[in-house]
Design a protein around this motif. Sequence first.
Motif, PDB file in Angstrom:
ATOM      1  N   ARG A 234      49.725  -7.949  55.678  1.00 57.43           N
ATOM      2  CA  ARG A 234      48.920  -9.154  55.442  1.00 57.43           C
ATOM      3  C   ARG A 234      49.200 -10.388  56.510  1.00 57.43           C
ATOM      4  O   ARG A 234      48.416 -10.922  56.969  1.00 57.43           O
ATOM      5  CB  ARG A 234      49.308  -9.888  54.017  1.00 57.43           C
ATOM      6  N   ALA A 235      50.414 -10.524  56.673  1.00 59.97           N
ATOM      7  CA  ALA A 235      51.087 -11.195  57.879  1.00 59.97           C
ATOM      8  C   ALA A 235      50.563 -10.876  59.168  1.00 59.97           C
ATOM      9  O   ALA A 235      50.139 -11.729  60.092  1.00 59.97           O
ATOM     10  CB  ALA A 235      52.517 -11.213  57.755  1.00 59.97           C
ATOM     11  N   PHE A 236      50.411  -9.633  59.393  1.00 53.86           N
ATOM     12  CA  PHE A 236      50.142  -9.144  60.765  1.00 53.86           C
ATOM     13  C   PHE A 236      48.671  -9.392  60.896  1.00 53.86           C
ATOM     14  O   PHE A 236      48.122  -9.546  61.901  1.00 53.86           O
ATOM     15  CB  PHE A 236      50.498  -7.550  60.964  1.00 53.86           C
ATOM     16  N   PHE A 237      47.950  -9.064  59.719  1.00 56.64           N
ATOM     17  CA  PHE A 237      46.412  -9.526  59.623  1.00 56.64           C
ATOM     18  C   PHE A 237      46.082 -10.987  60.196  1.00 56.64           C
ATOM     19  O   PHE A 237      45.245 -11.088  60.966  1.00 56.64           O
ATOM     20  CB  PHE A 237      45.787  -9.302  58.253  1.00 56.64           C
ATOM     21  N   THR A 238      46.961 -11.846  59.749  1.00 58.56           N
ATOM     22  CA  THR A 238      46.868 -13.341  59.966  1.00 58.56           C
ATOM     23  C   THR A 238      46.880 -13.466  61.632  1.00 58.56           C
ATOM     24  O   THR A 238      46.336 -14.127  62.321  1.00 58.56           O
ATOM     25  CB  THR A 238      47.748 -14.214  59.200  1.00 58.56           C
ATOM     26  N   GLU A 239      48.152 -12.764  62.141  1.00 57.59           N
ATOM     27  CA  GLU A 239      48.377 -12.966  63.441  1.00 57.59           C
ATOM     28  C   GLU A 239      47.367 -12.214  64.438  1.00 57.59           C
ATOM     29  O   GLU A 239      46.777 -12.914  65.574  1.00 57.59           O
ATOM     30  CB  GLU A 239      49.735 -12.177  63.957  1.00 57.59           C
ATOM     31  N   ILE A 240      46.655 -11.278  63.991  1.00 58.71           N
ATOM     32  CA  ILE A 240      45.799 -10.477  64.687  1.00 58.71           C
ATOM     33  C   ILE A 240      44.263 -11.682  64.603  1.00 58.71           C
ATOM     34  O   ILE A 240      43.604 -11.723  65.711  1.00 58.71           O
ATOM     35  CB  ILE A 240      45.052  -9.313  63.943  1.00 58.71           C
TER      36      ILE A 240
END
Length: 255
Positions: A234-240
Amino acid sequence: METLLRIEELEKYYGAKTLITKALDNISFSVEKGEFLGIMGASGSGKTTLLNCISTIDTATAGHIYLRDTDITGLKEDKLAEFRQKNLGFVFQDFNLLDTLTIEENIALAPVIQGTSPKKIAGEVKNVAARLGIQDILAKFPYEVSGGQRQRCACARALIAHPSLILADEPTGALDSKSAGMLLECFTQMNREMQATILMVTHDIFSASYCSRILFLRDGKIFSELSRGNKARRAFFTEILDIVTLLGGDVSNAQ
């Protein structure tokens, strides 16, 4: 780690004289063995052209593509088919299964063509089908199963030949959200448990969040890069999403 794929100063032009389009503009990067790399970008960014060059479907105008020590760009036409057969696995958006063959026969098609013994093929088909959760549908035909099951069949077909690199072109594009999630979990399993090296082109942020690293293309160049590391998906999703906002274009965040 071992570098499996190396791209050096890759360029691809289309057209002639004053009507030249530079689809890839001096791109360089590498992929480690066992990595799950995503390629993102809006339409016209060059991501499909890049995949086509790596898969040998298209020919680079300049630069080099190395798979281990083999320079793909230096191979003659009569060697390319053999190279693809031995080294590359493909998962396409539209599955590319043969409706006249069962799921089992679709998975087994490549080793059958290669002349592998029937006993060995049967064992490998059952093994890869069990890993991907499609062992109960092997006797069915593609039109008798769901889109997600057909796509997992395509994954099994790609894996059975033990390719060095699996190339996935918008693999969730024809799937509903539930089937897409199941497929991406399948990719994660292939990557972590079976040490498959995967390069996936996608415009979907949700799909990209399953990758270990992402390259973002814009106008034929690498615009940015993100590594997931130990971050939660989920955190990686936000960065993307933050990078995609800067890119603009028709990149999706469907979930």
